[in-house]
Design an enzyme around this catalytic site. Structure first.
Site: not given
Length: 229
Positions: A82, A146, A159, A175
């Site tokens: 990411t 995550g 995030a 992702c």
């Protein structure tokens, strides 16, 4: 001792950080988790990062299409690759799961639900996906997730794209999904800045974490192990 344990279980430190390099905060998270014990309160760290791609433990290099001049950091969280950058709200979730009697899946659901509830305040319909952690709006991703669990405690976190340059996401398969589109709240009449996004999201996170004794701090912990002689 029982009274103290109850207070600690209900306590939550919310720590506001400046815009910081990813690796510095990652190391601080690991240090905090390695040194915490049952007398350590849970914490949420709010931060923006300088531009960086992070690649999870199972991350495949093929998903880094054209990283160019943006640093790539291989990290110990779950998930693929990411992007983090200014204008994205990152909240690190440092929770003693055993003390909270939470499983990993329950924590993921709690985080996703807090984001969905936050966006609902702004009349934005968002939803999680069972097979792809994170939160989506019309099949576009607005928030990534995550985690890593060590010693029964979580670190890393979420995030949420607020008001940022989304173009670096085009340099990766976000992702691990080729062609996955990213979206941000500022383009959807949602939160226009990090402050309004964090105020709303922290409110829902603290509610779902059932935290009743909340304290606010700025900066990284100066001394993680203060209760040891």
């Amino acid at each position: 001792m029982e009274k103290e344990a109850i207070n600690i279980a209900d306590s939550l430190v919310i720590r506001q950080l400046n815009t910081m390099d990813y690796s510095q905060v990652w190391q601080a998270m690991k240090d905090f988790t390695d040194n915490r014990d049952d007398a350590t309160a849970d914490e949420l760290w709010l931060v923006e990062h300088h531009p960086v791609f992070t690649q999870g433990q199972a991350g495949k290099a093929e998903h880094l299409l054209v990283p160019g001049d943006i640093e790539v950091v291989k990290v110990d969280r779950g998930g693929q690759v990411t992007y983090h950058g200014p204008g994205q709200l990152v909240i690190y979730v440092l929770i003693n799961l055993r003390r909270k009697k939470l499983g990993v899946r329950q924590l993921v659901t709690l985080i996703e639900d807090s984001i969905v509830s936050t966006l609902a305040e702004f009349a934005i319909t968002a939803y999680p996906k069972a097979d792809a952690p994170g939160v989506y709006i019309d099949e576009k991703k607005v928030a990534s997730l995550g985690l890593r669990i060590r010693k029964g405690c979580s670190f890393h976190g979420l995030a949420m794209n607020v008001n940022m340059d989304l173009s670096p996401f085009l340099r990766i398969n976000p992702c691990g999904y080729a062609g996955l589109e990213m979206v941000q709240t500022a383009d959807l009449q949602g939160p226009q800045d990090i402050a309004s996004a964090s105020n709303a999201l922290v409110k829902h996170l603290t509610n779902l974490l059932e935290a009743t004794n909340i304290s606010y701090h700025t900066g990284l912990p100066n001394e993680i192990n203060t209760h040891h002689e």
